[in-house]
Design an enzyme around this catalytic site. Structure first.
Site, short mmCIF file in Angstrom:
data_model
loop_
_atom_site.label_atom_id
_atom_site.label_comp_id
_atom_site.label_asym_id
_atom_site.label_seq_id
_atom_site.Cartn_x
_atom_site.Cartn_y
_atom_site.Cartn_z
N GLN A 185 25.26 44.71 -38.13
CA GLN A 185 26.05 43.74 -38.89
C GLN A 185 27.06 43.01 -38.03
O GLN A 185 27.58 41.96 -38.43
CB GLN A 185 26.78 44.46 -40.04
CG GLN A 185 25.88 45.14 -41.04
CD GLN A 185 25.15 44.17 -41.94
OE1 GLN A 185 25.51 42.99 -42.06
NE2 GLN A 185 24.10 44.64 -42.59
N SER A 205 19.84 44.10 -34.47
CA SER A 205 18.74 43.74 -35.36
C SER A 205 18.64 42.23 -35.48
O SER A 205 19.66 41.56 -35.66
CB SER A 205 18.96 44.36 -36.75
OG SER A 205 17.93 43.97 -37.63
N THR A 246 2.94 47.21 -27.57
CA THR A 246 2.86 45.80 -27.18
C THR A 246 4.08 45.04 -27.67
O THR A 246 4.44 45.12 -28.86
CB THR A 246 1.57 45.17 -27.74
OG1 THR A 246 0.44 45.88 -27.24
CG2 THR A 246 1.48 43.70 -27.35
N CYS A 332 18.65 49.35 -47.76
CA CYS A 332 17.84 50.48 -47.29
C CYS A 332 17.98 51.69 -48.20
O CYS A 332 17.26 52.67 -48.04
CB CYS A 332 18.25 50.85 -45.87
SG CYS A 332 18.02 49.49 -44.71
#
Length: 387
Positions: A185, A205, A246, A332
């Site tokens: 955040q 994130s 990957t 979440c």
């Protein structure tokens, strides 16, 4: 007249992809589709070059070295790699099997710590004060020479509270522990500099700062002290053996672009959002009785307002507000019917913790939007209370 589209006020859950970020990503979703690990042809070379340029950009934004940036699928994976990787490595190599975190941490921190507890680690959860800030003396008492990692969120995802990272990091360093911070955040909103603050592990994130979903990064300090992690994913040895798989080139390019843009606009956006947040709070607190702002008013993100309403059933309130995209807490944890552990940690009663809304303001939010939202919330609360 067509109905007004729902007003999005849930920017802590996720943010819309910035058009400038999408533009940077598009070439790597189409013509430059190569695998960054394919070093035998030009498609792989171009993909690898894009990844390394993004790594350098993110490192520069954080005051880190490029080799200290490890790409992940998001902050949840970054937190897991930091805590499980550091806890297991230090437990086995140094006998440090104590993990310390704050009671208001995200489940992506608390759940890995619970897993370490089941493996035999000593997990200490430190309470916070009623304003959501840690008591540094209490934290200091919890950290000793057995401690492997101290974890404290830079900015809380529910109440927006900003923890004193420099002071927490100093406590960890004094005991020889590593300091981890979940900055999902905070990145792009705070000037986080690992070359100036004692942060050893930092989680990022993409989708919290107008970048793409499915990508994040973990800063892993390589010097003073050198942090060594055990990987939690195996198979190929990508990212210097720390995170096999990957690399999603387009998403990584988008993460770097989103962070750069957020930092470029940070000061202007901070002032704008803080003014809008305060405008919304003035409306709610002056027009309704029995409302409470949760978390420190001074040490918080500018776009965050978490409010509890007495004598209100929050599910009914949300049903009465279909034109507002709001949240009761962490996205979440939305599948869990329990009241917010963050609000309970502040000392709220269970009924009051259940009667809370989180307003998350963002780049597209205007004063007119907040006036509309305030009108709707005030009307809905009054209707439910019968007055």
């Amino acid at each position: 007249m067509p109905p007004r589209p729902a007003l999005y006020l849930d920017h802590h859950a996720t943010t819309p992809l910035d058009d400038r970020v999408l533009e940077a990503m598009l070439p790597y979703l189409t013509e430059d589709f190569g695998n960054a690990a394919s070093r035998s042809h030009v498609f792989g070379w171009r993909a690898e070059a894009a990844v390394e340029q993004a790594r350098e950009s993110i490192a520069a934004a954080l005051g880190a070295e490029p080799r200290e940036v490890v790409f992940t699928s998001g902050a949840t994976e970054a937190n897991n790699l930091a805590l499980l990787g550091a806890g297991r490595q230090r437990g086995r190599s140094r006998g440090r099997k104590r993990m310390v975190a704050l009671a208001t941490e995200h489940p992506a921190v608390l759940d890995p710590l619970a897993a370490l507890g089941r493996e035999g680690h000593d997990v200490e959860i430190v309470p916070v004060e009623p304003d959501g800030l840690v008591d540094l003396e209490r934290l200091h008492a919890a950290v000793d020479d057995r401690t492997a990692v101290v974890s404290a969120m830079a900015a809380n995802n529910e109440i927006g509270v900003l923890q004193p990272l420099a002071e927490i990091g100093a406590i960890a360093r004094e005991a020889g522990a590593w300091f981890h911070s979940d900055a999902a955040q905070a990145a792009g909103r705070l000037a986080l500099r690992v070359d100036r603050e004692p942060i050893d592990l930092l989680s990022l994130s993409g989708h919290k700062l107008y970048g793409p979903k499915g990508v994040g990064a973990l800063f892993v300090r390589a010097r003073g002290p050198r942090v060594v992690l055990e990987p939690i994913l195996y198979g190929g040895g990508h990212e210097r053996g720390l995170r096999s798989g990957t690399l999603p080139v387009a998403l990584i390019v988008g993460l770097a672009k989103a962070l750069a843009l957020a930092l470029l606009e940070r000061e202007t956006e901070w002032a704008r959002l803080a003014g809008l947040r305060d405008r919304l709070w003035r409306r709610l607190s002056s027009e309704l009785e029995g409302v409470r702002c949760n978390g420190s008013r001074a040490q918080r993100l500018p776009g965050n307002l978490n409010v509890s309403f007495e004598d209100v059933e929050i599910d009914k309130l949300l049903l009465a507000l279909p034109d507002l995209a709001l949240s009761t807490g962490s996205a979440c944890s939305s599948a869990t019917p329990e009241p917010s552990h963050v609000l309970l940690a502040l000392g709220l009663t269970e009924p009051l913790a259940r009667a809370s809304l989180r307003f998350g303001l963002g780049r597209s939010t205007t004063a007119a939007d907040l006036d509309f939202a305030a009108d709707r919330v005030v009307e809905a609360v009054r209707t439910q209370r019968g007055r």
